[in-house]
Design an enzyme around this catalytic site. Structure first.
Site, PDB file in Angstrom:
ATOM      1  N   ARG A 198       0.833  -1.204   0.000  1.00  0.00           N
ATOM      2  CA  ARG A 198       0.000   0.000   0.000  1.00  0.00           C
ATOM      3  C   ARG A 198       0.875   1.265   0.000  1.00  0.00           C
ATOM      4  O   ARG A 198       0.610   2.212  -0.734  1.00  0.00           O
ATOM      5  CB  ARG A 198      -0.922  -0.011   1.222  1.00  0.00           C
ATOM      6  N   GLY A 249     -30.114  -1.357  -2.547  1.00  0.00           N
ATOM      7  CA  GLY A 249     -29.639  -1.551  -1.163  1.00  0.00           C
ATOM      8  C   GLY A 249     -28.315  -0.837  -0.970  1.00  0.00           C
ATOM      9  O   GLY A 249     -27.521  -0.753  -1.899  1.00  0.00           O
ATOM     10  N   ALA A 256     -17.483  10.846   2.374  1.00  0.00           N
ATOM     11  CA  ALA A 256     -18.079   9.719   1.643  1.00  0.00           C
ATOM     12  C   ALA A 256     -17.147   9.402   0.482  1.00  0.00           C
ATOM     13  O   ALA A 256     -16.542  10.307  -0.116  1.00  0.00           O
ATOM     14  CB  ALA A 256     -19.467  10.088   1.136  1.00  0.00           C
ATOM     15  N   ARG A 284     -37.925  20.279   6.656  1.00  0.00           N
ATOM     16  CA  ARG A 284     -37.545  19.514   7.849  1.00  0.00           C
ATOM     17  C   ARG A 284     -36.972  18.160   7.455  1.00  0.00           C
ATOM     18  O   ARG A 284     -36.166  17.589   8.176  1.00  0.00           O
ATOM     19  CB  ARG A 284     -38.769  19.300   8.753  1.00  0.00           C
ATOM     20  N   PRO A 342     -13.091  -3.414  11.406  1.00  0.00           N
ATOM     21  CA  PRO A 342     -14.136  -4.236  10.770  1.00  0.00           C
ATOM     22  C   PRO A 342     -15.025  -4.934  11.793  1.00  0.00           C
ATOM     23  O   PRO A 342     -14.689  -4.962  12.979  1.00  0.00           O
ATOM     24  CB  PRO A 342     -13.322  -5.271   9.982  1.00  0.00           C
ATOM     25  N   LEU A 369     -21.351   7.152  14.991  1.00  0.00           N
ATOM     26  CA  LEU A 369     -22.230   5.994  14.792  1.00  0.00           C
ATOM     27  C   LEU A 369     -23.648   6.470  14.500  1.00  0.00           C
ATOM     28  O   LEU A 369     -24.348   5.927  13.637  1.00  0.00           O
ATOM     29  CB  LEU A 369     -22.239   5.097  16.035  1.00  0.00           C
ATOM     30  N   CYS A 429     -18.995   0.791   5.683  1.00  0.00           N
ATOM     31  CA  CYS A 429     -19.313   1.320   7.016  1.00  0.00           C
ATOM     32  C   CYS A 429     -20.757   1.247   7.479  1.00  0.00           C
ATOM     33  O   CYS A 429     -20.976   1.005   8.666  1.00  0.00           O
ATOM     34  CB  CYS A 429     -18.795   2.747   7.117  1.00  0.00           C
ATOM     35  N   GLY A 487     -24.510  -0.218   0.229  1.00  0.00           N
ATOM     36  CA  GLY A 487     -23.315  -1.023   0.454  1.00  0.00           C
ATOM     37  C   GLY A 487     -22.260  -0.133   1.082  1.00  0.00           C
ATOM     38  O   GLY A 487     -22.570   0.903   1.673  1.00  0.00           O
ATOM     39  N   LYS A 505     -32.606   8.494  -2.352  1.00  0.00           N
ATOM     40  CA  LYS A 505     -32.643   7.782  -3.626  1.00  0.00           C
ATOM     41  C   LYS A 505     -32.839   6.289  -3.340  1.00  0.00           C
ATOM     42  O   LYS A 505     -31.981   5.657  -2.710  1.00  0.00           O
ATOM     43  CB  LYS A 505     -31.310   8.019  -4.355  1.00  0.00           C
TER      44      LYS A 505
HETATM   45  N1  NAI Z   1     -13.946   4.159   4.110  1.00  0.00           N
HETATM   46  C1  NAI Z   1     -14.594   5.241   4.438  1.00  0.00           C
HETATM   47  O1  NAI Z   1     -15.162   5.915   3.580  1.00  0.00           O
HETATM   48  C2  NAI Z   1     -14.680   5.698   5.857  1.00  0.00           C
HETATM   49  C3  NAI Z   1     -14.128   4.952   6.887  1.00  0.00           C
HETATM   50  N2  NAI Z   1     -14.195   5.407   8.190  1.00  0.00           N
HETATM   51  C4  NAI Z   1     -13.556   4.662   9.275  1.00  0.00           C
HETATM   52  O2  NAI Z   1     -12.147   4.887   9.182  1.00  0.00           O
HETATM   53  C5  NAI Z   1     -11.423   3.719   9.610  1.00  0.00           C
HETATM   54  C6  NAI Z   1     -10.462   3.287   8.509  1.00  0.00           C
HETATM   55  O3  NAI Z   1     -11.231   2.923   7.378  1.00  0.00           O
HETATM   56  P1  NAI Z   1     -10.555   2.703   5.949  1.00  0.00           P
HETATM   57  O4  NAI Z   1      -9.545   3.769   5.704  1.00  0.00           O
HETATM   58  O5  NAI Z   1     -11.667   2.519   5.007  1.00  0.00           O
HETATM   59  O6  NAI Z   1      -9.800   1.304   6.218  1.00  0.00           O
HETATM   60  P2  NAI Z   1      -8.675   0.627   5.310  1.00  0.00           P
HETATM   61  O7  NAI Z   1      -8.764  -0.825   5.586  1.00  0.00           O
HETATM   62  O8  NAI Z   1      -8.763   1.131   3.906  1.00  0.00           O
HETATM   63  O9  NAI Z   1      -7.303   1.194   5.910  1.00  0.00           O
HETATM   64  C7  NAI Z   1      -6.802   0.885   7.162  1.00  0.00           C
HETATM   65  C8  NAI Z   1      -5.294   0.723   7.052  1.00  0.00           C
HETATM   66  O10 NAI Z   1      -4.746   0.616   8.372  1.00  0.00           O
HETATM   67  C9  NAI Z   1      -3.599  -0.242   8.291  1.00  0.00           C
HETATM   68  N3  NAI Z   1      -3.268  -0.721   9.647  1.00  0.00           N
HETATM   69  C10 NAI Z   1      -3.988  -1.542  10.451  1.00  0.00           C
HETATM   70  N4  NAI Z   1      -3.372  -1.695  11.627  1.00  0.00           N
HETATM   71  C11 NAI Z   1      -2.227  -0.971  11.581  1.00  0.00           C
HETATM   72  C12 NAI Z   1      -1.173  -0.717  12.499  1.00  0.00           C
HETATM   73  N5  NAI Z   1      -1.186  -1.234  13.733  1.00  0.00           N
HETATM   74  N6  NAI Z   1      -0.143   0.078  12.092  1.00  0.00           N
HETATM   75  C13 NAI Z   1      -0.128   0.615  10.853  1.00  0.00           C
HETATM   76  N7  NAI Z   1      -1.112   0.425   9.950  1.00  0.00           N
HETATM   77  C14 NAI Z   1      -2.151  -0.355  10.303  1.00  0.00           C
HETATM   78  C15 NAI Z   1      -4.043  -1.339   7.334  1.00  0.00           C
HETATM   79  O11 NAI Z   1      -2.922  -1.997   6.792  1.00  0.00           O
HETATM   80  C16 NAI Z   1      -4.841  -0.531   6.308  1.00  0.00           C
HETATM   81  O12 NAI Z   1      -4.044  -0.156   5.193  1.00  0.00           O
HETATM   82  C17 NAI Z   1     -12.479   2.674   9.953  1.00  0.00           C
HETATM   83  O13 NAI Z   1     -12.718   2.732  11.342  1.00  0.00           O
HETATM   84  C18 NAI Z   1     -13.710   3.153   9.211  1.00  0.00           C
HETATM   85  O14 NAI Z   1     -14.904   2.773   9.854  1.00  0.00           O
HETATM   86  C19 NAI Z   1     -14.767   6.603   8.494  1.00  0.00           C
HETATM   87  C20 NAI Z   1     -15.308   7.393   7.512  1.00  0.00           C
HETATM   88  C21 NAI Z   1     -15.309   7.006   6.125  1.00  0.00           C
HETATM   89  O1  UGA Z   2     -18.343   6.228   7.719  1.00  0.00           O
HETATM   90  C1  UGA Z   2     -18.269   6.084   6.517  1.00  0.00           C
HETATM   91  O2  UGA Z   2     -17.641   5.193   5.966  1.00  0.00           O
HETATM   92  C2  UGA Z   2     -18.999   6.971   5.578  1.00  0.00           C
HETATM   93  O3  UGA Z   2     -20.196   6.266   5.176  1.00  0.00           O
HETATM   94  C3  UGA Z   2     -20.978   6.943   4.206  1.00  0.00           C
HETATM   95  O4  UGA Z   2     -20.213   7.178   3.022  1.00  0.00           O
HETATM   96  P1  UGA Z   2     -19.990   6.063   1.902  1.00  0.00           P
HETATM   97  O5  UGA Z   2     -20.371   4.739   2.425  1.00  0.00           O
HETATM   98  O6  UGA Z   2     -18.631   6.258   1.370  1.00  0.00           O
HETATM   99  O7  UGA Z   2     -20.994   6.467   0.715  1.00  0.00           O
HETATM  100  P2  UGA Z   2     -22.519   6.956   0.692  1.00  0.00           P
HETATM  101  O8  UGA Z   2     -22.635   8.023  -0.314  1.00  0.00           O
HETATM  102  O9  UGA Z   2     -23.032   7.273   2.030  1.00  0.00           O
HETATM  103  O10 UGA Z   2     -23.275   5.683   0.116  1.00  0.00           O
HETATM  104  C4  UGA Z   2     -23.429   4.498   0.884  1.00  0.00           C
HETATM  105  C5  UGA Z   2     -24.352   3.545   0.154  1.00  0.00           C
HETATM  106  O11 UGA Z   2     -25.692   4.029   0.154  1.00  0.00           O
HETATM  107  C6  UGA Z   2     -26.212   4.080  -1.168  1.00  0.00           C
HETATM  108  N1  UGA Z   2     -27.165   5.208  -1.256  1.00  0.00           N
HETATM  109  C7  UGA Z   2     -26.788   6.455  -0.900  1.00  0.00           C
HETATM  110  C8  UGA Z   2     -27.679   7.499  -0.956  1.00  0.00           C
HETATM  111  C9  UGA Z   2     -28.992   7.279  -1.368  1.00  0.00           C
HETATM  112  O12 UGA Z   2     -29.857   8.188  -1.445  1.00  0.00           O
HETATM  113  N2  UGA Z   2     -29.349   6.009  -1.742  1.00  0.00           N
HETATM  114  C10 UGA Z   2     -28.465   4.964  -1.671  1.00  0.00           C
HETATM  115  O13 UGA Z   2     -28.837   3.820  -1.998  1.00  0.00           O
HETATM  116  C11 UGA Z   2     -24.976   4.242  -2.039  1.00  0.00           C
HETATM  117  O14 UGA Z   2     -25.213   3.850  -3.348  1.00  0.00           O
HETATM  118  C12 UGA Z   2     -23.992   3.348  -1.325  1.00  0.00           C
HETATM  119  O15 UGA Z   2     -24.166   2.006  -1.678  1.00  0.00           O
HETATM  120  C13 UGA Z   2     -21.413   8.304   4.758  1.00  0.00           C
HETATM  121  O16 UGA Z   2     -22.143   9.014   3.753  1.00  0.00           O
HETATM  122  C14 UGA Z   2     -20.204   9.120   5.197  1.00  0.00           C
HETATM  123  O17 UGA Z   2     -20.636  10.349   5.795  1.00  0.00           O
HETATM  124  C15 UGA Z   2     -19.392   8.308   6.209  1.00  0.00           C
HETATM  125  O18 UGA Z   2     -18.227   9.017   6.573  1.00  0.00           O
END
Ligand code: NAI
Ligand code: UGA
Length: 465
Positions: free
Chosen positions: A41, A271, A164, A260, A92, A221, A276, A273, A267
Site C-alpha cells: 500500500r 440496497g 463519503a 424539515r 471491521p 455511529l 461502514c 453497500g 434515492k
Molecule cells: N472508508 C470510508 O469511507 C470511511 C471509513 N471510516 C472509518 O475509518 C477507519 C479506517 O477505514 P478505511 O480507511 O476505510 O480502512 P482501510 O482498511 O482502507 O485502511 C486501514 C489501514 O490501516 C492499516 N493498519 C492496520 N493496523 C495498523 C497498524 N497497527 N499500524 C499501521 N497500519 C495499520 C491497514 O494496513 C490498512 O491499510 C475505519 O474505522 C472506518 O470505519 C470513516 C469514515 C469514512
Molecule cells: O463512515 C463512513 O464510511 C462513511 O459512510 C458513508 O459514506 P460512503 O459509504 O462512502 O458512501 P454513501 O454516499 O453514504 O453511500 C453508501 C451507500 O448508500 C447508497 N445510497 C446512498 C444514498 C442514497 O440516497 N441512496 C443509496 O442507496 C450508495 O449507493 C452506497 O451504496 C457516509 O455518507 C459518510 O458520511 C461516512 O463518513
C-alpha cells in the site's frame, strides 16, 4: 498553547490517505507522514498509480508528496517525530469470538495504541480517527496512561471522519462540519484547541464543533445509522410503490421538499453497500444490547434487515420476471463498486446479487469501469467462479447475447444519454430484459427501443391505471 508542527497518521487507507493528504495540502507549515504496515500500500502511495481511486486525489497528493507529505512503513520513526497522531486503522466487524458478526474488531486500534505507548519519547496528542464504539477512547487512555511518565503525557481526542467515498476530496476541502471531542480537563481542552487550529487553516471556525469525548464517538455511529435509516425508509416505500403504482422518485421529491426532511439521501436503490453503514449499525446494535437496551437494539437492527430484504426482493423479481428460471441464462451486471466514482467493492450489493445468480446456475458477465477482475473474483470467492462469471471490458461486451441487463452501480456511463442502448438491445437475446436497481435510466425511452424494463420503486402499468 500547543502548536502542531508534525503529524503522523497510522493507517494509509481510504480515510487516512485522503484525509491527511488534504491536511498536508492545506497546511504547508505542517509535516505529515502517513504510515502503514502494508508495504504494497505504501509503495502504491509513493507511485504514480495511487492505491485508491478518488476524484481529485491524484492532484492533491502529487502537489504535496515529497514536500510536506510523506508515505512510509517506518511506523516507529513517524510516531517519535510527531506531536499529533491520527489513528486511522480499520475497525471491521468481528468475525469470530464474542460479538462475532456484530461488534467492531478493535484489535488494530489497540495494536496501534500500544505501539504509540511503546515507542513515544515525548508527549503526544493521540486522535481517534477510526470509527469506534462509544467509550473506546477510555481503553486507549488506559493503555497510554500505563506508559506515561512525568516527561511523557498523552492526550486523547476523538475526531471521527464523515467523508463519503467518491466525493472524499470535495468533502474534506469543504466539510459540513469537523467534530472534535475531548475530555473536559485543562489538558484535554488544550489538545482540542490545538487540533481546532489545524482544521481552521481551511475550515470556517463555525463548522468546527467541539464536544466531550463520548458525544463525539457516538455522533459518528449516530450519523451513519441515521443516513442508512433514510435509505432503508425510502427502500421500504419503494416496495409499496411497486405494489400500488406510486412512483418512488415522485414520493422522495414530494417528501424532500419539506425543509424539515430535506431532499438528500432519498434515492431508492438495490440496497446500500460500503464498508461502514452495516458495520457501524451493527456496532450500535451490539452496544445497545450490551447496555441492556434491547428495544433500541431491535430498532436499529431493522435498518439492516430492510437492506437485506431489498436485495433479495430485487433478485426474486428478476428471477420471476425471467419466467422463474435463470439456469444457463446470461445476466449482464453493470457495475460492481458499491457506488459510482469509487473502485471500492466492500459490502457492494453486486456481490450478494451475483452470488444469488450463481446459485441459480446463471452465466454472469460483469462490467465495472474501475474495479479490477482480480478484486471481483476475490469478492465472489466461490469454487469455479472463473467459469461462471466473466469479467468484461465494456457494457456492450457484457450485454452481448445476454437475456437480461441488471444495473447495480449508478456510474454515469450507464445513463441512457451516454450508453447506446439501441446497440445493447440489438446484441441481446429476445425478449431483452433490463432491471434498473438505481433508477438511472429513462424506462419509457428504453421500452420504445424494445426492452422489457423494471425499475425499483416504479410500476408503470399501475401508474396508468
Ligand atoms: N472508508 C470510508 O469511507 C470511511 C471509513 N471510516 C472509518 O475509518 C477507519 C479506517 O477505514 P478505511 O480507511 O476505510 O480502512 P482501510 O482498511 O482502507 O485502511 C486501514 C489501514 O490501516 C492499516 N493498519 C492496520 N493496523 C495498523 C497498524 N497497527 N499500524 C499501521 N497500519 C495499520 C491497514 O494496513 C490498512 O491499510 C475505519 O474505522 C472506518 O470505519 C470513516 C469514515 C469514512
Ligand atoms: O463512515 C463512513 O464510511 C462513511 O459512510 C458513508 O459514506 P460512503 O459509504 O462512502 O458512501 P454513501 O454516499 O453514504 O453511500 C453508501 C451507500 O448508500 C447508497 N445510497 C446512498 C444514498 C442514497 O440516497 N441512496 C443509496 O442507496 C450508495 O449507493 C452506497 O451504496 C457516509 O455518507 C459518510 O458520511 C461516512 O463518513
Amino acid at each position: 498553547m500547543t502548536v502542531v508542527k508534525n503529524i503522523c497518521c497510522i493507517g494509509a487507507g481510504y480515510v487516512g490517505g485522503p484525509t491527511c493528504a488534504v491536511l498536508a495540502y492545506k497546511c504547508p507549515d505542517i509535516k505529515v507522514t502517513i504510515v502503514d504496515l502494508s508495504e504494497a500500500r505504501i509503495a502504491a502511495w509513493n507511485s504514480s498509480h495511487l492505491p485508491i481511486y478518488e476524484p481529485g486525489l491524484d492532484e492533491v497528493v502529487f502537489e504535496c508528496r515529497g514536500k510536506n507529505l510523506f508515505f512510509s512503513t517506518d511506523v516507529d520513526a513517524a510516531i517519535q517525530e510527531a506531536d499529533l497522531i491520527f489513528v486511522s486503522v480499520n475497525t471491521p466487524t468481528k468475525k469470530t469470538g464474542m460479538g462475532a458478526g456484530m461488534a467492531a474488531d478493535l484489535a488494530y486500534v489497540e495494536s496501534a495504541t500500544r505501539r504509540i505507548a511503546q515507542v513515544a519519547q515525548s508527549s503526544k496528542i493521540v486522535v481517534e480517527k477510526s470509527t469506534v464504539p462509544c467509550r473506546t477512547a477510555q481503553s486507549m487512555r488506559t493503555i497510554l496512561d500505563a506508559n506515561s511518565t512525568p516527561e511523557i503525557h498523552f492526550d486523547i481526542l476523538s475526531n471521527p471522519e464523515f467523508l463519503a467515498e467518491g466525493t472524499a476530496i470535495k468533502d474534506l476541502l469543504n466539510p459540513d462540519r469537523v467534530l472534535i471531542g475531548a475530555l473536559q480537563t485543562e489538558s484535554g481542552i488544550e489538545a482540542q484547541n490545538a487540533l481546532v487550529d489545524v482544521y481552521t487553516h481551511w475550515v470556517p471556525k463555525d463548522r468546527v464543533i467541539t464536544t466531550n469525548l463520548w458525544s463525539s464517538e457516538l455522533s459518528k455511529l449516530a450519523a451513519n445509522a441515521m443516513l442508512a435509516q433514510r435509505i432503508s425508509s425510502i427502500n421500504a416505500l419503494s416496495a409499496i410503490c411497486e405494489a400500488t403504482g406510486a412512483d418512488v422518485d415522485e414520493v422522495a421529491f414530494a417528501c424532500g421538499k419539506d425543509t424539515r426532511l430535506g431532499s438528500k439521501f432519498l434515492k431508492a436503490s438495490v440496497g446500500f453497500g460500503g464498508s461502514c453503514f452495516q458495520k457501524d449499525i451493527l456496532n450500535l446494535v451490539y452496544l445497545s444490547r450490551q447496555l441492556n437496551l434491547p428495544e433500541v437494539a431491535d430498532y436499529w437492527q431493522q435498518v439492516v434487515t430492510m437492506n437485506e430484504y431489498q436485495k433479495s426482493r430485487f433478485v426474486r423479481h428478476i428471477i420471476s420476471t425471467l419466467f422463474n428460471t435463470i439456469t444457463n441464462k446470461k445476466i449482464a451486471v453493470l457495475g460492481f463498486a458499491f457506488k459510482k466514482d469509487t473502485g471500492d467493492t466492500r459490502e457492494s450489493a453486486a456481490i450478494t446479487l451475483i452470488k444469488d445468480f450463481m446459485q441459480e446456475n446463471a452465466r454472469v458477465a460483469v462490467y465495472d469501469p474501475k474495479v479490477e477482475a482480480e478484486q471481483i473474483y476475490m469478492d465472489l470467492a466461490e469454487p469455479d467462479v472463473e467459469k461462471k462469471v466473466t469479467i468484461c471490458a465494456s457494457a456492450y461486451e457484457a450485454a452481448e447475447g445476454a437475456d437480461a441487463v441488471v444495473i447495480v452501480t449508478e456510474w454515469d456511463e450507464f445513463r441512457d444519454d451516454q450508453l447506446d442502448y439501441t446497440k445493447i438491445y440489438a446484441g441481446m437475446n429476445k425478449p431483452a430484459f433490463l432491471f434498473d436497481g438505481r433508477l438511472l435510466v429513462d424506462a419509457a425511452k428504453l421500452r420504445k427501443i424494445g426492452f422489457k424494463v423494471s425499475v425499483i420503486g416504479k410500476n408503470e402499468l399501475a401508474g396508468t391505471a
